[in-house]
Design an enzyme around this catalytic site. Structure first.
Site, PDB file in Angstrom:
ATOM      1  CD  GLU A 152      -2.600  -1.317   2.546  1.00 11.56           C
ATOM      2  OE1 GLU A 152      -3.590  -2.058   2.559  1.00 11.56           O
ATOM      3  OE2 GLU A 152      -2.179  -0.724   3.551  1.00 11.56           O
ATOM      4  CG  ASP A 168      -6.940  -7.264   4.099  1.00  5.15           C
ATOM      5  OD1 ASP A 168      -7.601  -7.033   5.122  1.00  5.15           O
ATOM      6  OD2 ASP A 168      -6.871  -6.463   3.148  1.00  5.15           O
TER       7      ASP A 168
END
Length: 399
Positions: A152, A168
């Site tokens: 990210e 996640d």
């Protein structure tokens, strides 16, 4: 079919919150070179794997708020309209480097993700609400049997924030880095030797359902471990996995106070939590109740949401972040003053986030984003620079 996320990915939310905090803490009046519209990202394939690699740069264009993807030159392409059922997204794949090779692309001013996959391209779809991200907790997701992962990042006028994330899932290992204006390089995310196999061996040996987080191909090839949040949501991990610890915390703070000092740069701002029934009430220094939390369940703890929701404000959100970190690391019974930033105290209780415990134990520098607010106490795997010359993404071996 994959499903659209009803809420933003918690890891993205954490990254955005962290970036905002870092911006707020920037030194005032310091001269800073303008951040260019694109920054080179050097991708090095040190995986040792022979399959082709595919790279994707997906996100929100910060100048316009539009969602889309960037090509290898950093040019933005908006997603077309989607449908219901979801329609195939345009092929945004960038051919990645072969094993032992490097390739440099350019990344634009996005808030988004850099995906990479081995052997097969990822299947992205578009709904009327936008992009459908892979959701491998869903057994019918078309990406379920693909080995892939993502980083990210936010690149804006104030600099670059780039992280590795396991919020996640824990999957194909990689590291991120940034070259600063003075030429020095900072990196994070590498695993220790044997870290990949050691992580999965540890989950398999952990009673209580933790081995159920592991996903494999039909031939037995290990692909990933789901986060405990998805484990609880899919039934792979028992929903009561944190109950014993929560009950002990609730008992302790029925007769004593939990002190939360949520801002490291504001040590005078303190809140005091006391339990009454199923509710922990927090008061400020005047004794006024400022926010309350109902007794959290495992999903709220692992996801840092629901009963531990953290709005982007100056009171409830910062308190909730601290509680979330304390529950995941099982430090709330160790110290009545939080956050506890002593890593030797983390994950010592038999009831804890064993997924996060094993992720941190396997990283070379001990840093990771194993849950959404793992940045509490600066435990996150993040690189940041206000004048980045170059970014790095290194694909590491599964060993």
């Amino acid at each position: 079919m994959p499903h659209t996320l009803a809420r933003p990915a918690v890891s993205l939310a954490a990254a955005a919150a962290l970036a905002g905090g870092l911006l707020a803490l920037g030194a005032p009046g310091r001269a800073q070179a303008a951040v260019p519209d694109t920054v080179p990202l050097k991708i090095t394939n040190s995986s040792g794997r022979s399959e082709p690699v595919y790279v994707y740069d997906l996100g929100t264009q910060l100048s316009s708020g539009r969602q889309g993807w960037a090509d290898a030159n950093g040019a933005f392409h908006a997603w077309p309209a989607g449908g219901n059922p979801p329609t195939p997204a345009p092929d945004a794949a960038i051919p990645g480097p072969a094993a032992g090779q490097s390739k440099t692309i350019r990344i634009p001013k996005f808030s988004g993700r850099i995906y990479f996959s081995y052997g097969r391209k990822l299947d992205f779809r578009l709904t009327t609400g936008g992009l459908v991200q892979p959701a491998v907790q869903n057994p019918s997701d078309p990406n379920r049997d693909i080995l892939f992962n993502w980083s990210e990042y936010t690149l804006n006028d104030s600099g670059l924030w780039l992280n590795s994330t396991q919020v996640d899932m824990f999957s194909a290992p990689y590291a991120v880095g940034v070259q600063r204006a003075d030429g020095s390089v900072s990196s994070t995310g590498h695993l220790k030797p044997g870290g990949w196999t050691g992580f999965f061996d540890a989950l398999r040996g952990r009673p209580g359902g933790w081995a159920g987080l592991i996903q494999t191909r039909p031939d037995g090839t290990v692909l990933r471990a789901l986060s405990p949040l998805y484990g609880v949501e899919t039934g792979a991990l028992p929903a009561n996995v944190m109950d014993d610890y929560v009950n002990r915390v609730w008992r302790k703070y029925t007769t004593s106070a939990l002190t939360v000092t949520p801002f490291a740069d504001r040590p005078g701002t303190k809140y005091y939590g006391r339990v009454s029934g199923d509710v922990m009430n927090f008061t400020d220094s005047s004794g006024a109740v400022v926010t309350s939390f109902r007794k959290p369940d495992a999903a709220s703890i692992f996801g840092c949401h629901k009963l531990l929701d953290a709005p982007n404000d100056q009171v409830r959100g910062p308190i909730s972040r601290t509680l979330c970190a304390g529950f995941n690391r099982s430090t709330l019974l160790v110290h009545p003053s939080q956050p506890d930033t002593t890593t030797a105290d983390f994950y010592k209780d038999p009831v804890t986030n064993h997924y996060a415990r094993e992720v941190h134990a396997r990283t070379a520098d001990g840093k990771a984003y194993a849950f959404a607010f793992d940045d509490v106490g600066n435990q996150e795997s993040l690189v940041h620079d206000g004048s980045p010359r170059q970014a790095y993404l290194t694909l590491d071996p599964l060993s």
